[in-house]
Design a protein around this motif. Structure first.
Motif, PDB file in Angstrom:
ATOM      1  N   LEU A 140      11.220 -21.132 -13.557  1.00  9.40           N
ATOM      2  CA  LEU A 140      10.817 -20.894 -11.918  1.00  9.40           C
ATOM      3  C   LEU A 140       9.159 -21.902 -12.142  1.00  9.40           C
ATOM      4  CD1 LEU A 140       9.810 -17.193 -11.341  1.00  9.40           C
ATOM      5  CD2 LEU A 140      11.457 -18.724 -10.094  1.00  9.40           C
ATOM      6  N   ARG A 141       9.344 -21.982 -13.225  1.00 12.98           N
ATOM      7  CA  ARG A 141       8.286 -23.451 -13.713  1.00 12.98           C
ATOM      8  C   ARG A 141       8.898 -25.054 -12.924  1.00 12.98           C
ATOM      9  NH1 ARG A 141       6.327 -20.903 -18.023  1.00 12.98           N
ATOM     10  NH2 ARG A 141       8.496 -21.748 -19.350  1.00 12.98           N
ATOM     11  N   GLN A 142      10.494 -24.565 -13.230  1.00 13.60           N
ATOM     12  CA  GLN A 142      10.788 -25.925 -12.313  1.00 13.60           C
ATOM     13  C   GLN A 142      11.061 -26.421 -11.408  1.00 13.60           C
ATOM     14  OE1 GLN A 142      14.884 -27.073 -14.742  1.00 13.60           O
ATOM     15  NE2 GLN A 142      13.824 -27.994 -16.168  1.00 13.60           N
ATOM     16  N   ALA A 143      11.197 -24.752 -10.037  1.00 11.85           N
ATOM     17  CA  ALA A 143      10.859 -25.431  -8.878  1.00 11.85           C
ATOM     18  C   ALA A 143       9.985 -25.514  -8.711  1.00 11.85           C
ATOM     19  CB  ALA A 143      11.410 -24.016  -9.013  1.00 11.85           C
ATOM     20  N   GLY A 144       8.879 -25.437  -9.394  1.00  5.88           N
ATOM     21  CA  GLY A 144       7.403 -25.091  -8.790  1.00  5.88           C
ATOM     22  C   GLY A 144       5.981 -24.304  -8.338  1.00  5.88           C
ATOM     23  N   PRO A 157      21.508  -4.623 -11.507  1.00  2.47           N
ATOM     24  CA  PRO A 157      21.057  -6.243 -11.588  1.00  2.47           C
ATOM     25  C   PRO A 157      20.164  -6.200 -12.090  1.00  2.47           C
ATOM     26  CG  PRO A 157      20.226  -4.895  -9.925  1.00  2.47           C
ATOM     27  CD  PRO A 157      20.835  -4.266 -10.474  1.00  2.47           C
ATOM     28  N   PRO A 158      19.912  -8.025 -13.299  1.00  2.00           N
ATOM     29  CA  PRO A 158      18.810  -7.779 -13.767  1.00  2.00           C
ATOM     30  C   PRO A 158      17.521  -8.133 -13.559  1.00  2.00           C
ATOM     31  CG  PRO A 158      20.598 -10.138 -13.402  1.00  2.00           C
ATOM     32  CD  PRO A 158      20.742  -9.049 -12.570  1.00  2.00           C
ATOM     33  N   PHE A 159      17.356  -8.724 -12.133  1.00  2.00           N
ATOM     34  CA  PHE A 159      15.883  -8.943 -11.613  1.00  2.00           C
ATOM     35  C   PHE A 159      15.337  -7.784 -10.889  1.00  2.00           C
ATOM     36  CE2 PHE A 159      17.721 -13.137 -12.777  1.00  2.00           C
ATOM     37  CZ  PHE A 159      17.373 -12.873 -14.379  1.00  2.00           C
ATOM     38  N   SER A 160      14.385  -7.833 -10.714  1.00  2.00           N
ATOM     39  CA  SER A 160      13.153  -7.294  -9.166  1.00  2.00           C
ATOM     40  C   SER A 160      12.485  -7.983  -8.964  1.00  2.00           C
ATOM     41  CB  SER A 160      13.170  -5.640  -9.486  1.00  2.00           C
ATOM     42  OG  SER A 160      12.051  -5.479 -10.305  1.00  2.00           O
ATOM     43  N   LEU A 161      12.135  -8.055  -7.808  1.00  2.00           N
ATOM     44  CA  LEU A 161      11.714  -8.789  -7.261  1.00  2.00           C
ATOM     45  C   LEU A 161      10.688  -7.796  -6.105  1.00  2.00           C
ATOM     46  CD1 LEU A 161      10.022 -11.914  -6.814  1.00  2.00           C
ATOM     47  CD2 LEU A 161      11.959 -12.738  -4.357  1.00  2.00           C
ATOM     48  N   GLU A 162       9.015  -8.096  -6.482  1.00  2.00           N
ATOM     49  CA  GLU A 162       8.288  -7.611  -5.827  1.00  2.00           C
ATOM     50  C   GLU A 162       7.518  -8.582  -4.804  1.00  2.00           C
ATOM     51  OE1 GLU A 162       5.758  -4.772  -7.828  1.00  2.00           O
ATOM     52  OE2 GLU A 162       4.699  -4.414  -6.870  1.00  2.00           O
ATOM     53  N   ASP A 163       6.781  -8.199  -3.639  1.00  2.00           N
ATOM     54  CA  ASP A 163       6.110  -9.079  -2.863  1.00  2.00           C
ATOM     55  C   ASP A 163       5.107  -7.763  -2.430  1.00  2.00           C
ATOM     56  OD1 ASP A 163       4.912 -10.270  -1.159  1.00  2.00           O
ATOM     57  OD2 ASP A 163       6.353 -10.426   0.807  1.00  2.00           O
ATOM     58  N   ARG A 164       3.910  -8.520  -3.237  1.00  2.00           N
ATOM     59  CA  ARG A 164       2.930  -7.451  -2.500  1.00  2.00           C
ATOM     60  C   ARG A 164       2.304  -7.654  -1.909  1.00  2.00           C
ATOM     61  NH1 ARG A 164      -0.009  -6.562  -8.221  1.00  2.00           N
ATOM     62  NH2 ARG A 164       1.511  -5.575  -9.621  1.00  2.00           N
ATOM     63  N   ALA A 165       2.365  -8.599  -1.135  1.00  2.00           N
ATOM     64  CA  ALA A 165       1.877  -8.930   0.392  1.00  2.00           C
ATOM     65  C   ALA A 165       2.359  -8.265   0.901  1.00  2.00           C
ATOM     66  CB  ALA A 165       1.791 -10.071   0.956  1.00  2.00           C
ATOM     67  N   GLY A 166       4.141  -8.296   1.028  1.00  2.00           N
ATOM     68  CA  GLY A 166       4.372  -7.033   2.555  1.00  2.00           C
ATOM     69  C   GLY A 166       5.157  -6.428   1.640  1.00  2.00           C
ATOM     70  N   GLY A 167       4.679  -5.928   0.877  1.00  2.00           N
ATOM     71  CA  GLY A 167       4.580  -4.547   0.082  1.00  2.00           C
ATOM     72  C   GLY A 167       6.534  -4.299  -0.203  1.00  2.00           C
ATOM     73  N   PHE A 177      11.967 -15.580 -20.877  1.00  2.00           N
ATOM     74  CA  PHE A 177      10.910 -17.304 -21.053  1.00  2.00           C
ATOM     75  C   PHE A 177      11.755 -17.619 -20.038  1.00  2.00           C
ATOM     76  CE2 PHE A 177       8.874 -14.727 -25.015  1.00  2.00           C
ATOM     77  CZ  PHE A 177       7.958 -15.418 -24.616  1.00  2.00           C
ATOM     78  N   ASN A 178      13.502 -17.736 -20.190  1.00  2.00           N
ATOM     79  CA  ASN A 178      14.225 -18.508 -19.072  1.00  2.00           C
ATOM     80  C   ASN A 178      14.004 -18.604 -18.044  1.00  2.00           C
ATOM     81  OD1 ASN A 178      16.173 -20.193 -19.192  1.00  2.00           O
ATOM     82  ND2 ASN A 178      17.899 -18.632 -18.848  1.00  2.00           N
ATOM     83  N   VAL A 179      14.129 -17.249 -17.602  1.00  2.00           N
ATOM     84  CA  VAL A 179      13.699 -17.229 -16.341  1.00  2.00           C
ATOM     85  C   VAL A 179      12.320 -17.983 -15.757  1.00  2.00           C
ATOM     86  CG1 VAL A 179      13.225 -14.956 -15.888  1.00  2.00           C
ATOM     87  CG2 VAL A 179      15.115 -15.995 -14.166  1.00  2.00           C
TER      88      VAL A 179
END
Lengths: 469, 422
Positions: free
Chosen positions: B356-360, B386-396, B350-352
């Protein structure tokens, strides 16, 4: 094939017409004991008897293929719901009447004067929709329509500026104590049909059997608001009212006799009550009082509007009013302990006779549950409180027993002994409350000392008489 | 029993609401830019407000939603607002007099019964009222404002049809009809029955000559009005003041480069109109209209105050605009997927999402079920390191990330790529 037939004023002549047409109905004669009737000639036909005013609605919603009723009630329906599925087939040559917008001779309500006039134009009528179209057509800028159960002619000038009423002939207006402002409509008994039935079902034989027996008649017409009178009625000032006069409303109909007896016991004389000539303003020997006779159903609303100080009505109608308008100032001042009836919820024999059972019954079926009653607001509150949802309230104008089981599922009815309900093969689910005649007044009371004292004095006299019973 | 929507009423889905808000946004921006201020009046008003002399035609009053309120024993009925202008005029009289001119606007729903139930009985209007100004410039301001809104909605060609209520009444008065007949024809024209005059002509050939000016007052220039004035003034001197007032407005519009068509007999609108009436069309579809109603506020007891206004029909505009051309870039959306049900991890998610919302960004937790349409970014949040993983569906691609700051940098870098020309 289903047909809705009128009770009341059209009963006798309609029964005679259908006799000539050889329908051989088993239960539709000058006296109606049962509301369902079968015809020998048309074995597939079910005839049912309703209050005339209910018939166009029952036909329009498709519960009945055909109906016979006064064209005034058809026009009343169409005035508000022009797309109703009712077809006027043909006039039947009897039951003629005319609708007039009327006013008091002491205060002729000329439409032109109304338009420019200050203040609100109040119109009392059993025909609220036609009254409203009249007001809109004549561009009355401020108007209120008071739907009443009857006796609308008694309202002008104190309780309303105008009354829209039905009379058999214009000459009758004088007897009723009003003058015509405008003639709206000529009416007579009409054969009507549901539009879908008329297009899709074979009604030809039935309609032809009636048609053969009729004299040729002309189509009735709506007059679109040309004032026929009174060009030059002098504006007589209304009789001077003493602000200390107590205005008492007494009931018409079957409550008259017991009311007369009670007043007699108190030593109060009322001349010409009940009146053979329909006099609604009987004289009284009671100093400082005026009396008007109106329908008990209409009294609480009139009281709320300050048109009366005291009225004798039933607790059922007081409660009906307070359910509609919870903050109304009208209160019961005294239980008159007579005219005792029970308000009951009634179903046909096939349905469960307790509320939980009814709820299960409703949950199992697809159609909306239909609650028919003259007491629309009490019925609505009952169905809501008992969670008989999803439900619909069907307003009726009497003969409510006729609605079960085909045209409604539950009735809210008053009954004295329960015998009528049993005779129609219906059963009581529960008693909602007991109603007796009562004296009603305004919670605010009278501000003027003389008037207040007069009211208190008559309440005291009546209380003594009641406690003595 | 099936639960049903009330007949003749309309739901607005998320996609439709987005279109609605686009229109509302453009309308508000334009109005605020011209110095108009927004008001909102109650949904329920007294019926009397609308029956008082000459405010709505009997045809419209016969289709209002009216009922008795819980304290309505006096018979005073209330209505679901059937018109936007009259309540605003009431509001003005109630609390804004002495603030002339008042430039007011509203976005409101109005309720009018429609028999078939196929058309909506609830209609949304974007309306503007200019109260306290009676000049041709005031008329022109409203026409220009309405056209600016439609232009910014990229509606393409909009036709402006002009008429004049005062002129229409004066011409009807010259026909020798009874006052009732005049009022009835006028009402029919206002209710949009363009055939009313043609019917009158057919049923009463004697009127042919008198009706001609009314039927023939059609043209596209002030010059045409000037010529008509010369022709008619001899026979019908009563209409001259109305023609003059109409001509003032038309000349001004012409000078402003506004194209229009004059058709006196097509004045659909409200009975309270007294002067210039304008109707706006996109193709055959009427999308709005307005006019001058100088007699309304006086008739409501508000003093001798001229006024005019217009309304745009939001429901119809919704079908006509092309939202893709109007909408700005949609904010980027990130779905936050929690890979553990531990309260600590959920709280971190929720915090993260909040950061993200604050950053627009549009960011919410994945609660299962279908993913949002066009989703590109999924941020996994887990308990470990590491606590996060960021997946980019467009770039795969999929990156393991140690801190939220890095997540934002990655998103931004990709976003820059996305927006740069290929």
């Amino acid at each position: 094939m289903k047909i809705a037939l009128p009770k009341g004023r059209l009963l006798k002549k309609t029964a005679a017409l259908l006799r000539r047409a050889s329908w051989e109905l088993d239960e539709y004669h000058e006296e109606v004991r049962f509301y369902h009737s079968r015809s020998q000639k048309f074995p597939h036909m079910l005839a049912k008897v309703f209050h005339e005013k209910d018939i166009p609605i029952q036909v329009a919603v498709g519960n009945y293929d055909l109906g016979i009723c006064g064209s005034d009630w058809v026009e009343e329906l169409l005035a508000k719901y022009p797309s109703s599925s009712v077809v006027k087939l043909r006039p039947l040559g009897y039951g003629e009447c005319a609708l007039y917008m009327t006013a008091s001779p002491s205060q002729p309500a000329m439409v032109a004067a109304m338009k420019s006039g200050d203040g609100v134009v109040r119109i009392a009528s059993e025909y609220p929709n036609l009254a409203e179209s009249f007001a809109l057509r004549h561009r009355l800028s401020l108007f209120n329509i008071f739907p009443v159960w009857g006796g609308a002619e008694a309202y002008p000038p104190e309780g309303a500026e105008m009354a829209l009423i039905s009379v058999a002939a214009e000459a009758e207006l004088g007897q009723r104590g009003v003058v015509p402002v405008s003639k709206l409509l000529d009416c007579e008994a009409f054969l009507i049909a549901n539009r879908n039935s008329w297009e899709a079902s074979d009604l030809g034989d039935v309609v032809a059997s009636i048609g053969d027996k009729l004299p040729a008649a002309e189509e009735s017409r709506i007059f679109t608001g040309v004032a026929v009178a009174p060009e030059k009625i002098a504006r007589r000032p209304a009789a001077k009212k003493d602000a200390d006069t107590v205005r008492l409303a007494l009931p018409d109909g079957h409550q008259q006799q017991p009311t007369l007896e009670l007043l007699g016991k108190c030593g109060i004389d009322i001349d010409d009550y009940p009146s053979a000539t329909g006099n609604r303003r009987p004289a009284t020997g009671l100093e400082g009082f005026t009396v008007k006779v109106i329908r008990p159903q209409d009294m609480p609303l009139q009281m709320a509007n300050g048109n009366f100080d005291l009225a004798i009505t039933g607790r059922d109608w007081l409660r009906e009013h307070l359910y509609q308008f919870p903050s109304s100032p009208v209160r019961e001042l005294l239980d008159l302990k007579q005219g005792r009836v029970r308000l009951v919820a009634v179903v046909s024999q096939e349905l469960p006779d307790d509320v939980p059972g009814l709820r299960q019954f409703i949950a199992r079926r697809a159609q909306t549950f239909r609650v028919a009653s003259e007491y629309v607001n009490i019925a609505d509150r009952y169905a809501r409180d008992k969670r008989l949802g999803p439900y619909r309230v069907v307003p009726t104008w009497g003969a409510t027993e006729a609605f079960l089981p085909d045209d409604a599922d539950l009735l809210i009815e008053n009954t004295e002994t329960g015998r009528t309900i049993a005779r129609h093969n219906l059963k009581i689910v529960e008693t909602i409350f007991e109603s007796t005649a009562c004296l009603i007044g305004s919670a605010e009371g009278a501000s003027r000392p003389v008037k207040r004292e007069r009211i208190e004095s008559i309440v005291k006299t009546l209380r003594a008489a009641v406690e003595d019973i | 029993m099936k639960i049903q929507k009330c007949k003749g009423m309309r739901d607005l889905s998320p996609a439709e609401m987005a279109v609605f808000r686009l229109i509302e946004g453009v309308f508000r921006d334009c109005c605020l830019g011209w110095g108009y201020r927004e008001v909102r009046t109650p949904t329920i008003e007294y019926l009397h407000l609308f029956t008082s002399a000459g405010t709505l035609t009997p045809g419209m009053l016969g289709r209002v939603y009216s009922f008795l309120d819980w304290d309505g024993w006096s018979g005073d009925r209330v209505v679901l607002r059937p018109d936007g202008t009259i309540p605003v005029a009431r509001l003005y009289i109630d609390s804004m007099v002495d603030r002339e001119p008042a430039r007011l606007f509203y976005v409101d729903n109005i309720f009018i019964f429609e028999e078939t139930g196929k058309k909506s009985r609830e209609r949304w209007q974007c309306g503007a009222e200019l109260i306290g100004a009676g000049s041709a410039a005031a008329d022109a301001e409203l026409v220009a404002l309405s056209l600016e809104v439609l232009k910014r909605l990229k509606l393409g060609e909009v036709e402006v049809k002009l008429s004049h209520a005062g002129l229409m009444k004066a011409l009807l008065a010259s026909l020798g009809l009874s006052p009732e007949e005049q009022a009835s024809v006028f009402d029919q024209i206002l209710d949009g029955n363009g055939e009313a005059l043609a019917c009158l002509r057919a049923s009463n050939p004697a009127l042919e000559g008198a009706l001609l000016p009314l039927l023939n007052l059609k043209g596209q220039s002030a010059g045409f009005l000037r010529n008509s004035r010369a022709l008619l003034a001899q026979h019908l001197p009563g209409i001259v003041p109305y023609l003059d007032s109409f001509m003032d407005t038309v000349e001004l519009l012409e000078a402003m480069g506004c194209k229009y068509r004059i058709d006196i007999a097509s004045g659909a609108g409200f009975e309270y109109y007294t002067g210039m009436i304008f109707q706006l069309f996109a193709g055959d579809e009427k999308i709005g209209g307005g006019g001058r109603y100088d007699a309304l506020i006086p008739s409501m007891g508000g003093g001798d105050i001229p006024a005019s206004g217009f309304a745009l029909y939001a429901d119809r505009l919704m079908n006509l605009i092309r939202p893709a051309e109007l909408a700005g870039p949609a904010p980027k959306q990130v779905l936050v997927r929690v890979e553990s049900q531990e309260p600590g991890v959920l709280a971190a998610a929720f915090n993260v999402a909040g950061q993200l919302r604050q950053a627009g960004y549009v960011a919410g937790l994945d609660l299962g079920g279908r993913e949002p349409e066009g989703l590109r970014w999924v941020l996994g949040v887990r308990g470990g390191k590491p606590p996060f993983s960021l997946e980019d569906r467009a770039g795969g691609s999929r990156a393991e990330v140690g801190a939220i700051g890095e997540v934002l940098e990655l998103l931004e870098a990709e976003g820059a790529d996305e927006n740069s020309p290929a």
